[in-house]
Write an enzyme that holds these catalytic residues in place. Structure first.
Site, mmCIF file in Angstrom:
data_model
loop_
_atom_site.group_PDB
_atom_site.id
_atom_site.type_symbol
_atom_site.label_atom_id
_atom_site.label_comp_id
_atom_site.label_asym_id
_atom_site.label_seq_id
_atom_site.Cartn_x
_atom_site.Cartn_y
_atom_site.Cartn_z
ATOM 1 N N LYS A 129 11.426 -0.656 1.093
ATOM 2 C CA LYS A 129 12.532 -0.620 0.122
ATOM 3 C C LYS A 129 12.801 0.807 -0.349
ATOM 4 O O LYS A 129 13.954 1.216 -0.505
ATOM 5 C CB LYS A 129 12.196 -1.501 -1.096
ATOM 6 C CG LYS A 129 12.164 -2.989 -0.833
ATOM 7 C CD LYS A 129 12.127 -3.798 -2.114
ATOM 8 C CE LYS A 129 10.917 -3.514 -2.982
ATOM 9 N NZ LYS A 129 9.639 -3.876 -2.354
ATOM 10 N N ILE B 118 12.327 3.629 1.218
ATOM 11 C CA ILE B 118 12.970 4.436 2.257
ATOM 12 C C ILE B 118 14.436 4.044 2.414
ATOM 13 O O ILE B 118 15.311 4.899 2.579
ATOM 14 C CB ILE B 118 12.227 4.295 3.599
ATOM 15 C CG1 ILE B 118 10.761 4.744 3.448
ATOM 16 C CG2 ILE B 118 12.924 5.106 4.682
ATOM 17 C CD1 ILE B 118 10.592 6.161 2.977
ATOM 18 N N TYR C 65 -7.158 4.045 -3.659
ATOM 19 C CA TYR C 65 -7.288 2.935 -2.709
ATOM 20 C C TYR C 65 -6.453 1.729 -3.153
ATOM 21 O O TYR C 65 -6.064 0.896 -2.347
ATOM 22 C CB TYR C 65 -8.749 2.502 -2.580
ATOM 23 C CG TYR C 65 -9.616 3.466 -1.802
ATOM 24 C CD1 TYR C 65 -9.246 3.912 -0.536
ATOM 25 C CD2 TYR C 65 -10.810 3.940 -2.336
ATOM 26 C CE1 TYR C 65 -10.037 4.794 0.171
ATOM 27 C CE2 TYR C 65 -11.613 4.828 -1.631
ATOM 28 C CZ TYR C 65 -11.223 5.248 -0.372
ATOM 29 O OH TYR C 65 -12.015 6.122 0.332
ATOM 30 N N ILE D 263 5.291 -13.957 -9.065
ATOM 31 C CA ILE D 263 5.399 -14.296 -10.486
ATOM 32 C C ILE D 263 5.702 -13.052 -11.313
ATOM 33 O O ILE D 263 6.527 -13.062 -12.226
ATOM 34 C CB ILE D 263 4.091 -14.961 -10.978
ATOM 35 C CG1 ILE D 263 3.921 -16.333 -10.329
ATOM 36 C CG2 ILE D 263 4.094 -15.099 -12.505
ATOM 37 C CD1 ILE D 263 2.602 -17.004 -10.634
ATOM 38 N N PRO E 175 12.720 -16.792 8.157
ATOM 39 C CA PRO E 175 12.118 -16.118 6.989
ATOM 40 C C PRO E 175 13.168 -15.463 6.089
ATOM 41 O O PRO E 175 13.049 -15.485 4.861
ATOM 42 C CB PRO E 175 11.185 -15.083 7.620
ATOM 43 C CG PRO E 175 10.840 -15.651 8.953
ATOM 44 C CD PRO E 175 12.090 -16.341 9.418
ATOM 45 N N THR E 176 14.194 -14.869 6.695
ATOM 46 C CA THR E 176 15.265 -14.256 5.907
ATOM 47 C C THR E 176 16.037 -15.312 5.127
ATOM 48 O O THR E 176 16.358 -15.116 3.942
ATOM 49 C CB THR E 176 16.214 -13.468 6.834
ATOM 50 O OG1 THR E 176 15.527 -12.315 7.310
ATOM 51 C CG2 THR E 176 17.475 -13.036 6.094
ATOM 52 N N CYS F 23 -6.002 22.008 -6.004
ATOM 53 C CA CYS F 23 -6.614 21.437 -7.212
ATOM 54 C C CYS F 23 -8.138 21.411 -7.077
ATOM 55 O O CYS F 23 -8.771 22.448 -7.168
ATOM 56 C CB CYS F 23 -6.019 20.053 -7.497
ATOM 57 S SG CYS F 23 -6.298 19.497 -9.197
ATOM 58 N N GLU G 190 -17.780 18.750 -14.479
ATOM 59 C CA GLU G 190 -17.374 17.383 -14.120
ATOM 60 C C GLU G 190 -18.487 16.696 -13.347
ATOM 61 O O GLU G 190 -18.698 15.491 -13.486
ATOM 62 C CB GLU G 190 -16.102 17.420 -13.266
ATOM 63 C CG GLU G 190 -15.615 16.035 -12.848
ATOM 64 C CD GLU G 190 -14.359 16.077 -12.000
ATOM 65 O OE1 GLU G 190 -13.809 15.012 -11.702
ATOM 66 O OE2 GLU G 190 -13.917 17.199 -11.626
ATOM 67 N N ARG H 82 -8.132 17.909 -15.045
ATOM 68 C CA ARG H 82 -8.805 18.045 -16.343
ATOM 69 C C ARG H 82 -9.585 19.349 -16.468
ATOM 70 O O ARG H 82 -9.745 19.872 -17.553
ATOM 71 C CB ARG H 82 -9.786 16.885 -16.551
ATOM 72 C CG ARG H 82 -9.131 15.538 -16.738
ATOM 73 C CD ARG H 82 -10.139 14.478 -17.170
ATOM 74 N NE ARG H 82 -9.465 13.199 -17.323
ATOM 75 C CZ ARG H 82 -9.328 12.309 -16.350
ATOM 76 N NH1 ARG H 82 -9.829 12.565 -15.163
ATOM 77 N NH2 ARG H 82 -8.687 11.177 -16.554
ATOM 78 N N HIS I 146 -0.433 21.279 -7.834
ATOM 79 C CA HIS I 146 -0.138 20.414 -6.686
ATOM 80 C C HIS I 146 1.202 20.807 -6.059
ATOM 81 O O HIS I 146 2.237 20.204 -6.355
ATOM 82 C CB HIS I 146 -0.091 18.949 -7.124
ATOM 83 C CG HIS I 146 -1.425 18.381 -7.490
ATOM 84 N ND1 HIS I 146 -2.188 17.640 -6.600
ATOM 85 C CD2 HIS I 146 -2.138 18.452 -8.635
ATOM 86 C CE1 HIS I 146 -3.313 17.277 -7.196
ATOM 87 N NE2 HIS I 146 -3.311 17.766 -8.426
ATOM 88 N N GLU J 172 2.341 20.209 -3.189
ATOM 89 C CA GLU J 172 2.906 19.155 -2.338
ATOM 90 C C GLU J 172 3.935 18.303 -3.061
ATOM 91 O O GLU J 172 4.796 17.674 -2.430
ATOM 92 C CB GLU J 172 1.782 18.264 -1.778
ATOM 93 C CG GLU J 172 1.106 17.330 -2.770
ATOM 94 C CD GLU J 172 -0.030 17.953 -3.561
ATOM 95 O OE1 GLU J 172 -0.833 17.198 -4.142
ATOM 96 O OE2 GLU J 172 -0.124 19.194 -3.589
#
Length: 563
Positions: free
Chosen positions: A24, A26, A61, A156, A198-199, A389, A413, A470, A515, A517
């Site tokens: 969606k 793209i 993940y 839902i 399915p559509t 980073c 850290e 941080r 960052h 990127e």
């Protein structure tokens, strides 16, 4: 359109059915690119059905990359697609979650804003959703606002969003809003047929929510015959011209060109009653795609990270390599290296053949020693290095340990007891317990030192880049590092924090706290990636040249010995 006075925006809602991951984002980005290329001002927003207030605390993940905007919003990775396609900046207003909606409504209820009324999904939650959906359109900056609804029809979690779309479509009027439904036409190899059922079921489920889609975009592996398009139109209650084929593409950057061929933008303009006689101008986009598909060179770059099993965790980095590769007419093949499996003993085996190495961002202790081992190997073997980073912080730690001789050097850290905390949290952050509250988020200024590699790459001394971290370089040790040969080439002018580090006695060695990127787009590839790819390409050419010379000498040696 809207030549005088404030623009009156029109709204497009993009929903999906049958299965997730159909694209969606793209399709929405591609349609926006086509409309933009006609001279219309377009923006895209994403409404996500999960209950997290934002993706900031989600494990990569779980949801892939967390994309950060200039204003510090932690958002869905689809906003990255929006920016990369449109070359326009997004903000907090472009990404809203169920969690944010409920949070704001509950806070209003606690303040007494509802005057004692019972707070319900309809109308209070749906009213808040509608308000957010209209927010960007009411600024007067845009001709068209495209809203992507996350999840699948039938979930839902998506029901309040669909109800809000139903209400808005009715309230806005026939020519001011339309719904595009992305669906799947699967191919059954055993039967040798494309299947439309399915559509049909997906559209019927959308209709049960009170929404009749205006346009169907059908993902398919094979071309849709006209007869099948007419069948879909008949059973789904749309015009045949509103059934759009979305064939699988070799790259997402092909999709705007495919949608142009399918005349998706023309159909949208017709249904929104927008007169636009300007032709679609995708010449620059076509040049980019041609370079992407027909590279003259090939390089292998190692990406060292701890989420490498899910490539979407580094989505903006991989896309930045695509942009930079096209500029250099070079195919960038990424070698995914899990930092947990990397040690000083096997670093050579995994990285000796690479043309460049990027050490990726991340949080937490897992895989840290592997990243440090990667930095040491590329520094000592003159392989082009780029640290982002946490990758930049690992370069600092490695240099402290192996050049300055501080064997226990670390970040607080990972080791709060180290005697050489070369990376640490700023004092004003230490008492904040809210996870997001301790971070530097969004765009911050940086001043580059004249004559440095960073200055050469950017071509200017004042830049602005996005942050999400941080911990910072500990300025107590800055003089020690500079004396030992590491240049702090980029400094935040407001708080004197180190933003960029580099080594001048290395072919290409640079690390950045921010960052980059997140700002690379098709039309404006990020210079740090462009120059890193170029340096890696030069390294590859030099290695090939050295190898040829070695082969020639080896072949020639026996003749010389005989003589």
């Amino acid at each position: 359109m809207a030549a005088h006075g404030q623009k009156t925006a029109k709204y497009i809602f993009v929903t999906g059915g049958v299965t997730s991951s159909l694209g969606k984002g793209i399709i929405a980005s591609s349609l926006a690119k086509l409309l933009q290329s006609r001279g219309l001002s377009v923006t895209i927003q994403k409404f996500d059905p999960y209950i997290n207030v934002d993706p900031g605390t989600l494990n990569p993940y779980e949801h892939g990359e967390c994309y950060v905007t200039d204003d510090g919003a932690e958002t869905d990775l689809d906003l990255g697609h929006y920016e990369r396609f449109l070359n326009e900046r997004t903000s907090q207003a472009n990404n809203v979650t169920t969690g944010r909606i409920y949070y704001d409504v509950i806070m209003r209820e606690r303040r007494g804003d509802f005057l004692g009324k019972t707070v319900q999904v309809v109308p209070h939650i749906t009213d808040e959703i509608k308000k957010r959906m209209l927010l960007l359109g009411e600024t007067g900056e845009y001709d068209i606002v495209i809203t992507e609804i996350g999840g699948c029809v039938g979930d839902i979690e998506s029901l309040p969003f669909l109800e809000a779309v139903r209400q808005l479509k009715f309230e806005l009027g026939e020519n001011d809003a339309l719904v595009i439904h992305l669906t799947l036409i699967p191919y059954l190899s055993s039967a040798g047929e494309l299947k439309t059922k399915p559509t049909q079921h997906s559209v019927r489920m959308l209709q049960e929510s009170g929404i009749q889609p205006d346009i169907l975009v059908c993902r398919t592996e094979h071309p849709l015959p006209q007869e099948m398009r007419r069948k879909i139109a008949l059973f789904c209650n749309v015009q045949p011209a509103s059934v759009i084929e979305a064939m699988d593409a070799s790259t997402i950057y092909d999709v705007p060109l495919l949608m142009k061929k399918e005349r998706l933008d023309q159909r949208v303009l017709y249904m929104l009653d927008i007169y636009d006689d300007k032709d679609v101008d995708l010449e620059a986009w076509q040049i980019f795609v041609d370079r992407l598909k027909n590279p003259k060179h090939h390089i292998r770059i190692g990406l060292v990270g701890k989420y490498v099993e899910l490539h979407d965790a580094y989505k903006s980095i991989t896309e930045s390599f695509i942009h930079a590769g096209a500029v250099n007419e070079c195919k960038v093949e990424i070698e995914w290296i899990h930092s947990e499996h990397l040690t000083p003993e096997n670093a050579g085996e995994k990285m000796a053949s690479l043309d460049g190495v990027l050490v990726a961002p991340g949080f937490g202790e897992r895989g840290i020693e592997g990243k440090i081992a990667a930095v040491q190997y590329v520094r000592e073997h003159n392989i082009p290095f780029f640290g982002i980073c946490l990758g930049m912080q690992m370069a600092v730690i490695e240099y402290a340990r192996n050049v300055l001789g501080w064997a226990d050097a670390h970040s607080t850290e990972m080791d709060s007891e180290t005697d050489h905390a070369v990376i640490g949290m700023m004092e004003d952050q230490k008492n904040i317990t809210n996870k997001g509250g301790t971070m530097r988020l969004g765009a911050y200024a940086c001043k580059l030192q004249s004559g440095t590699l960073a200055h050469k790459i950017y071509g200017k001394t004042k830049i602005s880049e996005r942050h999400r971290h941080r911990y910072e370089f500990n300025n107590l040790y800055r003089a020690d590092f500079e004396k030992a040969g590491m240049t702090m080439s980029g400094i935040n002018p407001e708080n004197d924090l180190v933003e960029v580090i580099e080594l001048s006695n290395h072919p290409y060695f640079i690390g950045v706290q921010y960052h980059p990127e997140l700002k690379s787009t098709v039309m404006a590839p990020h210079p740090l990636f462009v120059h890193f790819v170029k340096a890696s390409l030069n390294n590859a050419k030099q290695k090939r040249s050295t190898k040829k010379t070695t082969v020639v000498e080896t072949v020639a040696e026996p003749a010389g010995a005989t003589a």
